[in-house]
Design a protein around this motif. Structure first.
Motif, short mmCIF file in Angstrom:
data_model
loop_
_atom_site.label_atom_id
_atom_site.label_comp_id
_atom_site.label_asym_id
_atom_site.label_seq_id
_atom_site.Cartn_x
_atom_site.Cartn_y
_atom_site.Cartn_z
N LYS A 157 40.16 45.72 40.30
CA LYS A 157 39.24 46.13 39.23
C LYS A 157 39.42 47.60 38.89
O LYS A 157 39.45 47.99 37.72
N ASP A 158 39.60 48.41 39.93
CA ASP A 158 39.80 49.84 39.72
C ASP A 158 41.10 50.11 38.98
O ASP A 158 41.15 50.97 38.08
N SER A 159 42.17 49.37 39.32
CA SER A 159 43.46 49.54 38.66
C SER A 159 43.35 49.26 37.16
O SER A 159 43.88 50.00 36.33
N LEU A 160 42.66 48.18 36.82
CA LEU A 160 42.52 47.82 35.42
C LEU A 160 41.62 48.80 34.68
O LEU A 160 41.93 49.23 33.55
N GLU A 161 40.52 49.19 35.31
CA GLU A 161 39.59 50.10 34.64
C GLU A 161 40.18 51.50 34.48
O GLU A 161 39.95 52.17 33.46
#
Length: 225
Positions: free
Chosen positions: A104-108
């Motif tokens: 999720k952090d990578s995408l955000e």
């Protein structure tokens, strides 16, 4: 060892197994999508843009957040031309290797990089292509929970191993069909040849009657069929 001859077989197995991913468009339509992964790159992407500009073709780019942060002005140039933008993760780590929080952090983080460079709101950048094409049912479940759209491919000429421009072109021409989604690379691996490849490929595909559309347009076909 190069795996390009095997990708059409992988596609035939995976596509019906994961039907909620976008693998291509309408088989009754000449519309195809030209897509590029791993950019933007400070050298290779501007060369590619000149080719796309020449033929007035809209493509789709799946970006790495780290590359957007390194070359925000190139990212903005792509957006200004009306090309479609998707996510490829922040730093090309395979998604199944990441925890849900890290994924999720990578995408955000990538969405934030795109917003800072292009002023594109996160809700406008929801298409995700997994690095290396690797995902699991759990990965897909998370995508849907977070309101992302998973995008794959149907024509993979394995340009990232630099088999040569003529080889990549021939592989694409041998595999392309109505509704195909072609994946090339404008990043560090494969980007060296991307402009030269595209310069040869586009006129040949146009001569065959292909019409170039974006990934978003291919999604629209899936809703009407």
């Amino acid at each position: 060892m190069q795996f390009a001859p095997l990708f059409p077989y992988f596609y035939r197995i995976l596509q019906p197994t994961f039907p909620n991913c976008l693998w291509g468009g309408d088989r009754n339509s000449k519309a195809i999508a030209l897509t590029f992964d791993d950019g933007p790159h400070p050298q290779y992407t501007p060369q590619l843009l000149k080719v796309l500009d020449h033929y007035d073709i809209k493509a789709s780019f799946f970006w790495l957040g780290a590359c957007v942060n390194r070359s925000p002005e190139i990212a903005q140039a792509i957006c200004d031309r009306g090309h479609w933008i998707g996510l490829h993760g922040y730093d090309h780590r395979s998604f199944p290797m990441l925890s849900p929080n890290d994924l999720k952090d990578s995408l955000e983080k990538t969405q934030t990089a795109i917003y800072n460079a292009c002023n594109l709101l996160p809700e406008k950048v929801r298409d995700v292509r997994p690095p290396n094409g690797l995902f699991t049912p759990k990965t897909l479940k998370l995508f849907f929970e977070w309101n992302y759209r998973p995008v794959m491919w149907s024509v993979v000429p394995e340009d990232w191993v630099l088999p040569g421009v003529d080889t990549v072109v021939q592989r694409v021409l041998n595999q392309v069909q109505n509704g195909s989604m072609i994946v090339l690379h404008d990043g560090a691996c494969g980007g060296q040849d991307v402009a030269a490849t595209t310069k040869i490929l586009i006129p040949q595909l146009l001569q065959q009657g292909s019409q170039f559309v974006t990934v978003d347009t291919l999604w629209q076909y899936t809703k009407t069929n």
